[in-house]
Design a protein around this motif. Structure first.
Motif, mmCIF file in Angstrom:
data_model
loop_
_atom_site.group_PDB
_atom_site.id
_atom_site.type_symbol
_atom_site.label_atom_id
_atom_site.label_comp_id
_atom_site.label_asym_id
_atom_site.label_seq_id
_atom_site.Cartn_x
_atom_site.Cartn_y
_atom_site.Cartn_z
ATOM 1 N N UNK A 281 0.880 -1.371 -0.056
ATOM 2 C CA UNK A 281 0.073 -0.011 0.047
ATOM 3 C C UNK A 281 0.851 1.201 0.120
ATOM 4 N N UNK A 282 1.932 1.278 0.673
ATOM 5 C CA UNK A 282 2.961 2.529 0.958
ATOM 6 C C UNK A 282 3.425 2.682 -0.538
ATOM 7 N N UNK A 283 3.497 1.708 -1.246
ATOM 8 C CA UNK A 283 4.343 1.575 -2.475
ATOM 9 C C UNK A 283 3.558 2.482 -3.363
ATOM 10 N N UNK A 284 2.221 2.225 -3.423
ATOM 11 C CA UNK A 284 1.378 3.032 -4.180
ATOM 12 C C UNK A 284 1.733 4.598 -4.114
ATOM 13 N N UNK A 285 1.867 4.992 -2.845
ATOM 14 C CA UNK A 285 2.140 6.514 -2.889
ATOM 15 C C UNK A 285 3.387 6.800 -3.336
ATOM 16 N N UNK A 286 4.404 5.818 -2.897
ATOM 17 C CA UNK A 286 5.749 6.020 -3.547
ATOM 18 C C UNK A 286 5.855 6.228 -4.810
ATOM 19 N N UNK A 287 5.215 5.397 -5.445
ATOM 20 C CA UNK A 287 5.220 5.738 -6.853
ATOM 21 C C UNK A 287 4.845 6.916 -7.517
ATOM 22 N N UNK A 288 3.750 7.636 -6.872
ATOM 23 C CA UNK A 288 3.296 8.971 -7.357
ATOM 24 C C UNK A 288 4.444 9.914 -6.810
#
Length: 450
Positions: A281-288
């Protein structure tokens, strides 16, 4: 401070960043789909994917870091309309990343016995090993695609990589459905089916992106004939010189999160599965944040080529401010939905309860993580790599990891303590990198005014 001078750049930043964000999110959403599909097989299967990917991602970071050297070189050549120089940088970048991909794939296969020696649950290791062997081969096409992508990003043509990623990853989801569960006449391969889907999708991405480069007029100046077998030593050394600090920086950063996976595995299968949910889940915002970081690299690189340092700083600050706004929204979402999101992955109350606690910390570090990714992008645009690399190392491994280990293993906090350590490392990194950026831009502005 006049906010309008910064907010006026938001539209341009979003225009460049959005395709990158969407493309990167496409990768993560495939990981999200993988985890949901694998989660149906139970906590050991989800933990096995987490364990295998944690080792893969550590070495992948080295390759990605070298590829980041291509973008500022292309952006600078393009702003100067030196198309031959840009084509040669592109050519050398692809050749170098292909070689690095082959080497890293070989290393992954050689070190696979390590999975059995790092105090992980036996049932998890047994499931992880065949999955790991398959994804090791995907390192080569992944890094070839990354080199081509960095070329298109450097030209601010970010939408084509997005289309390639989304298209290929749609195929990945279909293959996962067929191969994990044995649907549509395919064999039932369990988590190994997810690995085969990943391998095929990473090969497909290359051909889709090459098609756009060949056919779209935006790339016409770079479709000149250049021998791919004529390698200039000085150009290779320049890419390596720019790339190795970024490679080590990525190694340090991905390594700290991978160490969190391994530490969680020392605590048990449920803890490792919960850690994987929060990490995905954290990786999603990291990709943003990665999309905003690429934007900072491109726009700062362009302004550096034009020697317009006043606009360089203003544009970089505007990108940071936009990232902070996005990060605050993400933080609120994580913390308010923390008890609901883990159920999407797995029907295991113990795993869900652990993951829900981790999402509190994940929400808190959104701002720190966003700032440090964007500032690193701006520093790459300035071709400043060495000192930021050491700042990242100190933040994560001298400060963050000891906190992770002490709170996670030596206290009763468990995985929650591990994530507190991650929060500490990210926060220190964002502060140090921002100080570095301010120092460099101040010096450039003084030289401009002389």
């Amino acid at each position: 401070m006049n906010l309008k001078q910064y907010t006026s750049e938001f539209k341009t930043n979003i225009t460049i960043a959005f395709p990158v964000m969407l493309g990167q999110l496409g990768n993560v959403l495939v990981g999200f789909a993988d985890n949901i599909m694998v989660g149906e097989l139970g906590a050991p299967a989800l933990a096995a994917v987490s364990l295998a990917n944690s080792v893969f991602f550590i070495l992948m970071g080295l390759g990605l870091g070298f590829s980041f050297a291509i973008t500022p070189l292309i952006a600078e050549s393009d702003s100067a309309k030196n198309y031959l120089d840009g084509k040669k940088n592109y050519q050398h970048g692809v050749v170098l990343l292909t070689i690095i991909g082959i080497v890293l794939a070989a290393v992954l296969l050689l070190i696979q016995p390590v999975l059995s020696l790092i105090d992980q649950p036996v049932e998890v290791v047994e499931l992880a090993l065949p999955y790991y062997q398959i994804i090791a081969y995907s390192m080569v096409p992944l890094l070839i695609f990354q080199a081509i992508k960095q070329f298109t990003d450097g030209l601010s043509q970010t939408k084509y990589a997005m289309i390639a990623i989304l298209g290929a990853n749609s195929i990945n989801i279909l293959l996962n459905y067929m191969l994990i569960y044995g649907k549509l006449g395919a064999p039932m391969l369990g988590i190994n089916g997810a690995a085969y889907g990943t391998l095929v999708s990473r090969i497909l991405m290359i051909f889709v992106l090459l098609y756009f480069i060949k056919k779209r007029k935006e790339f016409e100046p770079y479709n000149m004939a250049v021998s791919w077998f004529v390698i200039e030593k000085e150009r290779v050394l320049k890419i390596v010189k720019l790339g190795y600090p970024a490679a080590l920086q990525m190694f340090f950063e991905i390594g700290i999160f991978a160490s969190g996976v391994l530490l969680a595995g020392m605590l048990g299968t449920q803890e490792q599965a919960a850690n994987q949910i929060a990490l995905n889940l954290s990786t999603m915002t990291f990709m943003i944040a990665t999309g905003m970081g690429v934007t900072a690299t491109i726009r700062v690189g362009n302004q550096k080529g034009l020697k317009d340092y006043s606009n360089l700083k203003r544009i970089a600050i505007s990108t940071i401010l936009l990232m902070i706004i996005i990060a605050i929204i993400a933080a609120i979402s994580f913390m308010s939905l923390r008890t609901y999101l883990p159920w999407i992955y797995i029907d295991d109350r113990e795993v869900v309860e652990i993951a829900a606690k981790l999402l509190i910390i994940a929400g808190l570090f959104q701002i720190s993580d966003g700032i440090q990714v964007v500032v690193l992008g701006a520093l790459r645009g300035l071709q400043d790599m060495i000192i930021p690399m050491w700042m990242v190392f100190i933040s994560y491994w001298v400060i963050g990891f000891p906190v992770c280990y002490y709170l996670g293993i030596l206290t009763d906090l468990g995985t929650f303590g591990i994530w507190i350590g991650l929060l500490v490392g990210l926060t220190v990194s964002s502060i140090l990198l921002y100080i570095r950026f301010q120092h460099l831009t101040k010096r450039l502005l003084l030289s401009e005014n002389k």
